[in-house]
Design a protein around this motif. Sequence first.
Motif, PDB file in Angstrom:
ATOM      1  N   UNK A   1       0.811  -1.227   0.000  1.00  0.00           N
ATOM      2  CA  UNK A   1       0.000   0.000   0.000  1.00  0.00           C
ATOM      3  C   UNK A   1       0.841   1.271   0.000  1.00  0.00           C
ATOM      4  N   UNK A   2       0.219   2.367  -0.411  1.00  0.00           N
ATOM      5  CA  UNK A   2       0.936   3.642  -0.440  1.00  0.00           C
ATOM      6  C   UNK A   2       1.309   4.163   0.955  1.00  0.00           C
ATOM      7  N   UNK A   3       0.561   3.736   1.984  1.00  0.00           N
ATOM      8  CA  UNK A   3       0.918   4.118   3.354  1.00  0.00           C
ATOM      9  C   UNK A   3       0.492   3.015   4.322  1.00  0.00           C
ATOM     10  N   UNK A   4       0.994   3.083   5.539  1.00  0.00           N
ATOM     11  CA  UNK A   4       0.764   2.026   6.530  1.00  0.00           C
ATOM     12  C   UNK A   4      -0.692   1.875   6.953  1.00  0.00           C
ATOM     13  N   UNK A   5      -1.506   2.898   6.737  1.00  0.00           N
ATOM     14  CA  UNK A   5      -2.895   2.857   7.199  1.00  0.00           C
ATOM     15  C   UNK A   5      -3.912   2.509   6.112  1.00  0.00           C
ATOM     16  N   UNK A   6      -3.473   2.220   4.919  1.00  0.00           N
ATOM     17  CA  UNK A   6      -4.391   1.981   3.799  1.00  0.00           C
ATOM     18  C   UNK A   6      -5.415   0.905   4.116  1.00  0.00           C
ATOM     19  N   UNK A   7      -4.976  -0.274   4.519  1.00  0.00           N
ATOM     20  CA  UNK A   7      -5.909  -1.371   4.764  1.00  0.00           C
ATOM     21  C   UNK A   7      -6.641  -1.220   6.095  1.00  0.00           C
ATOM     22  N   UNK A   8      -6.031  -0.536   7.045  1.00  0.00           N
ATOM     23  CA  UNK A   8      -6.701  -0.251   8.319  1.00  0.00           C
ATOM     24  C   UNK A   8      -7.893   0.671   8.061  1.00  0.00           C
ATOM     25  N   UNK A   9      -7.654   1.738   7.299  1.00  0.00           N
ATOM     26  CA  UNK A   9      -8.714   2.693   6.967  1.00  0.00           C
ATOM     27  C   UNK A   9      -9.802   2.027   6.139  1.00  0.00           C
ATOM     28  N   UNK A  10      -9.396   1.211   5.162  1.00  0.00           N
ATOM     29  CA  UNK A  10     -10.378   0.528   4.322  1.00  0.00           C
ATOM     30  C   UNK A  10     -11.263  -0.382   5.169  1.00  0.00           C
ATOM     31  N   UNK A  11     -10.660  -1.197   6.037  1.00  0.00           N
ATOM     32  CA  UNK A  11     -11.431  -2.132   6.867  1.00  0.00           C
ATOM     33  C   UNK A  11     -12.396  -1.386   7.789  1.00  0.00           C
ATOM     34  N   UNK A  12     -11.980  -0.239   8.314  1.00  0.00           N
ATOM     35  CA  UNK A  12     -12.836   0.540   9.210  1.00  0.00           C
ATOM     36  C   UNK A  12     -14.068   1.083   8.480  1.00  0.00           C
ATOM     37  N   UNK A  13     -13.997   1.189   7.162  1.00  0.00           N
ATOM     38  CA  UNK A  13     -15.131   1.715   6.398  1.00  0.00           C
ATOM     39  C   UNK A  13     -16.109   0.623   5.955  1.00  0.00           C
ATOM     40  N   UNK A  14     -15.824  -0.619   6.304  1.00  0.00           N
ATOM     41  CA  UNK A  14     -16.636  -1.757   5.865  1.00  0.00           C
ATOM     42  C   UNK A  14     -17.404  -2.370   7.031  1.00  0.00           C
ATOM     43  N   UNK A  15     -18.448  -3.099   6.690  1.00  0.00           N
ATOM     44  CA  UNK A  15     -19.169  -3.904   7.673  1.00  0.00           C
ATOM     45  C   UNK A  15     -19.175  -5.334   7.142  1.00  0.00           C
ATOM     46  N   UNK A  16     -18.542  -6.229   7.880  1.00  0.00           N
ATOM     47  CA  UNK A  16     -18.373  -7.605   7.441  1.00  0.00           C
ATOM     48  C   UNK A  16     -19.364  -8.516   8.159  1.00  0.00           C
ATOM     49  N   UNK A  17     -19.881  -9.507   7.440  1.00  0.00           N
ATOM     50  CA  UNK A  17     -20.832 -10.455   8.014  1.00  0.00           C
ATOM     51  C   UNK A  17     -20.538 -11.858   7.484  1.00  0.00           C
ATOM     52  N   UNK A  18     -20.957 -12.849   8.251  1.00  0.00           N
ATOM     53  CA  UNK A  18     -20.842 -14.226   7.794  1.00  0.00           C
ATOM     54  C   UNK A  18     -21.585 -14.348   6.465  1.00  0.00           C
ATOM     55  N   UNK A  19     -20.966 -15.003   5.509  1.00  0.00           N
ATOM     56  CA  UNK A  19     -21.554 -15.145   4.183  1.00  0.00           C
ATOM     57  C   UNK A  19     -20.989 -14.161   3.175  1.00  0.00           C
ATOM     58  N   UNK A  20     -20.344 -13.096   3.653  1.00  0.00           N
ATOM     59  CA  UNK A  20     -19.696 -12.143   2.762  1.00  0.00           C
ATOM     60  C   UNK A  20     -18.446 -12.779   2.159  1.00  0.00           C
ATOM     61  N   UNK A  21     -17.906 -12.127   1.145  1.00  0.00           N
ATOM     62  CA  UNK A  21     -16.678 -12.589   0.496  1.00  0.00           C
ATOM     63  C   UNK A  21     -15.699 -11.437   0.407  1.00  0.00           C
ATOM     64  N   UNK A  22     -14.452 -11.707   0.768  1.00  0.00           N
ATOM     65  CA  UNK A  22     -13.368 -10.757   0.542  1.00  0.00           C
ATOM     66  C   UNK A  22     -12.766 -11.088  -0.816  1.00  0.00           C
ATOM     67  N   UNK A  23     -12.593 -10.085  -1.659  1.00  0.00           N
ATOM     68  CA  UNK A  23     -11.963 -10.292  -2.954  1.00  0.00           C
ATOM     69  C   UNK A  23     -10.621  -9.568  -2.941  1.00  0.00           C
ATOM     70  N   UNK A  24      -9.558 -10.348  -3.024  1.00  0.00           N
ATOM     71  CA  UNK A  24      -8.196  -9.818  -3.049  1.00  0.00           C
ATOM     72  C   UNK A  24      -7.752  -9.802  -4.516  1.00  0.00           C
ATOM     73  N   UNK A  25      -7.651  -8.618  -5.103  1.00  0.00           N
ATOM     74  CA  UNK A  25      -7.194  -8.492  -6.488  1.00  0.00           C
ATOM     75  C   UNK A  25      -5.686  -8.322  -6.498  1.00  0.00           C
ATOM     76  N   UNK A  26      -5.001  -9.310  -7.073  1.00  0.00           N
ATOM     77  CA  UNK A  26      -3.550  -9.237  -7.175  1.00  0.00           C
ATOM     78  C   UNK A  26      -3.092 -10.114  -8.335  1.00  0.00           C
ATOM     79  N   UNK A  27      -1.875  -9.866  -8.790  1.00  0.00           N
ATOM     80  CA  UNK A  27      -1.290 -10.683  -9.838  1.00  0.00           C
ATOM     81  C   UNK A  27      -0.635 -11.904  -9.198  1.00  0.00           C
TER      82      UNK A  27
END
Length: 131
Positions: free
Chosen positions: A44-70
Amino acid sequence: MELERLKMAVLLTVIIGGILHIQISDAQKQNRHIVGDSVDWTIPPDDNTYITWAASQKFAIGDTLVFNFESELHTVAEVTEAAYNECNSQNPISEWTKGPASVPLKSSGKHYYLCSVPGHCMAAQKLAINV
Protein backbone atom coordinates in the motif's frame (compact mmCIF):
# COMPACT_ATOMS: atom_id res chain seq x y z
CA MET A 1 -65.70 -26.85 -2.57
CA GLU A 2 -64.47 -24.17 -4.97
CA LEU A 3 -64.14 -21.64 -2.11
CA GLU A 4 -61.96 -24.12 -0.19
CA ARG A 5 -59.65 -24.52 -3.21
CA LEU A 6 -59.41 -20.75 -3.57
CA LYS A 7 -58.50 -20.38 0.13
CA MET A 8 -55.87 -23.11 -0.22
CA ALA A 9 -54.40 -21.44 -3.33
CA VAL A 10 -54.19 -18.08 -1.54
CA LEU A 11 -52.58 -19.68 1.51
CA LEU A 12 -49.97 -21.47 -0.62
CA THR A 13 -49.22 -18.26 -2.51
CA VAL A 14 -48.64 -16.39 0.76
CA ILE A 15 -46.39 -19.15 2.11
CA ILE A 16 -44.32 -19.41 -1.08
CA GLY A 17 -44.05 -15.62 -1.29
CA GLY A 18 -42.80 -15.49 2.28
CA ILE A 19 -40.17 -18.14 1.63
CA LEU A 20 -38.96 -16.36 -1.51
CA HIS A 21 -38.79 -13.05 0.35
CA ILE A 22 -36.63 -14.60 3.08
CA GLN A 23 -34.29 -16.19 0.52
CA ILE A 24 -33.95 -12.96 -1.46
CA SER A 25 -33.35 -10.96 1.74
CA ASP A 26 -30.62 -13.39 2.86
CA ALA A 27 -28.95 -13.22 -0.57
CA GLN A 28 -28.96 -9.43 -0.46
CA LYS A 29 -27.18 -9.46 2.88
CA GLN A 30 -24.15 -11.20 1.40
CA ASN A 31 -21.61 -8.67 0.18
CA ARG A 32 -18.44 -8.83 -1.86
CA HIS A 33 -15.74 -6.58 -0.42
CA ILE A 34 -12.98 -5.58 -2.85
CA VAL A 35 -10.02 -5.37 -0.48
CA GLY A 36 -8.43 -1.93 -0.70
CA ASP A 37 -10.92 -0.80 -3.35
CA SER A 38 -8.88 0.81 -6.15
CA VAL A 39 -5.57 0.11 -4.39
CA ASP A 40 -6.23 -3.64 -4.71
CA TRP A 41 -4.04 -6.11 -2.78
CA THR A 42 -0.53 -4.78 -3.14
CA ILE A 43 2.10 -2.99 -1.09
CA PRO A 44 0.00 0.00 0.00
CA PRO A 45 0.94 3.64 -0.44
CA ASP A 46 0.92 4.12 3.35
CA ASP A 47 0.76 2.03 6.53
CA ASN A 48 -2.90 2.86 7.20
CA THR A 49 -4.39 1.98 3.80
CA TYR A 50 -5.91 -1.37 4.76
CA ILE A 51 -6.70 -0.25 8.32
CA THR A 52 -8.71 2.69 6.97
CA TRP A 53 -10.38 0.53 4.32
CA ALA A 54 -11.43 -2.13 6.87
CA ALA A 55 -12.84 0.54 9.21
CA SER A 56 -15.13 1.72 6.40
CA GLN A 57 -16.64 -1.76 5.87
CA LYS A 58 -19.17 -3.90 7.67
CA PHE A 59 -18.37 -7.61 7.44
CA ALA A 60 -20.83 -10.45 8.01
CA ILE A 61 -20.84 -14.23 7.79
CA GLY A 62 -21.55 -15.15 4.18
CA ASP A 63 -19.70 -12.14 2.76
CA THR A 64 -16.68 -12.59 0.50
CA LEU A 65 -13.37 -10.76 0.54
CA VAL A 66 -11.96 -10.29 -2.95
CA PHE A 67 -8.20 -9.82 -3.05
CA ASN A 68 -7.19 -8.49 -6.49
CA PHE A 69 -3.55 -9.24 -7.18
CA GLU A 70 -1.29 -10.68 -9.84
CA SER A 71 -0.33 -14.31 -9.25
CA GLU A 72 3.37 -14.77 -8.44
CA LEU A 73 3.65 -11.15 -7.27
CA HIS A 74 1.50 -11.44 -4.13
CA THR A 75 -0.39 -13.99 -2.03
CA VAL A 76 -3.06 -13.97 0.65
CA ALA A 77 -2.52 -15.97 3.81
CA GLU A 78 -5.00 -16.17 6.65
CA VAL A 79 -3.01 -16.33 9.87
CA THR A 80 -3.42 -16.16 13.63
CA GLU A 81 -3.31 -12.84 15.47
CA ALA A 82 0.19 -13.59 16.77
CA ALA A 83 1.44 -14.43 13.28
CA TYR A 84 -0.21 -11.26 11.93
CA ASN A 85 1.51 -9.10 14.56
CA GLU A 86 4.88 -10.72 13.76
CA CYS A 87 4.32 -10.85 9.97
CA ASN A 88 4.90 -14.59 10.17
CA SER A 89 3.39 -16.63 7.34
CA GLN A 90 5.08 -19.94 8.19
CA ASN A 91 1.96 -21.84 9.28
CA PRO A 92 -1.04 -20.16 7.65
CA ILE A 93 -4.60 -21.22 8.39
CA SER A 94 -5.27 -20.95 4.64
CA GLU A 95 -3.37 -19.53 1.70
CA TRP A 96 -4.30 -18.31 -1.79
CA THR A 97 -1.53 -17.93 -4.35
CA LYS A 98 -3.54 -17.22 -7.51
CA GLY A 99 -5.19 -13.87 -7.99
CA PRO A 100 -7.79 -12.68 -7.78
CA ALA A 101 -8.66 -14.66 -4.65
CA SER A 102 -12.19 -14.85 -3.28
CA VAL A 103 -12.20 -15.60 0.44
CA PRO A 104 -15.55 -16.48 2.02
CA LEU A 105 -16.19 -15.28 5.56
CA LYS A 106 -17.53 -18.38 7.29
CA SER A 107 -17.24 -17.47 10.97
CA SER A 108 -17.61 -14.48 13.25
CA GLY A 109 -14.76 -12.87 15.13
CA LYS A 110 -11.43 -11.43 14.11
CA HIS A 111 -9.67 -12.59 10.94
CA TYR A 112 -6.11 -11.76 9.93
CA TYR A 113 -4.60 -11.78 6.43
CA LEU A 114 -1.20 -10.92 5.07
CA CYS A 115 0.90 -11.26 1.94
CA SER A 116 3.43 -14.04 2.45
CA VAL A 117 5.93 -12.66 -0.10
CA PRO A 118 9.03 -11.68 1.94
CA GLY A 119 8.96 -8.03 3.02
CA HIS A 120 5.40 -7.30 1.89
CA CYS A 121 3.74 -7.70 5.29
CA MET A 122 6.40 -5.52 6.90
CA ALA A 123 5.51 -2.93 4.24
CA ALA A 124 1.89 -2.96 5.59
CA GLN A 125 0.36 -5.43 3.13
CA LYS A 126 -1.82 -6.96 5.80
CA LEU A 127 -5.45 -6.80 6.82
CA ALA A 128 -7.31 -7.36 10.09
CA ILE A 129 -11.12 -7.50 10.09
CA ASN A 130 -13.90 -8.26 12.53
CA VAL A 131 -16.88 -10.24 11.28
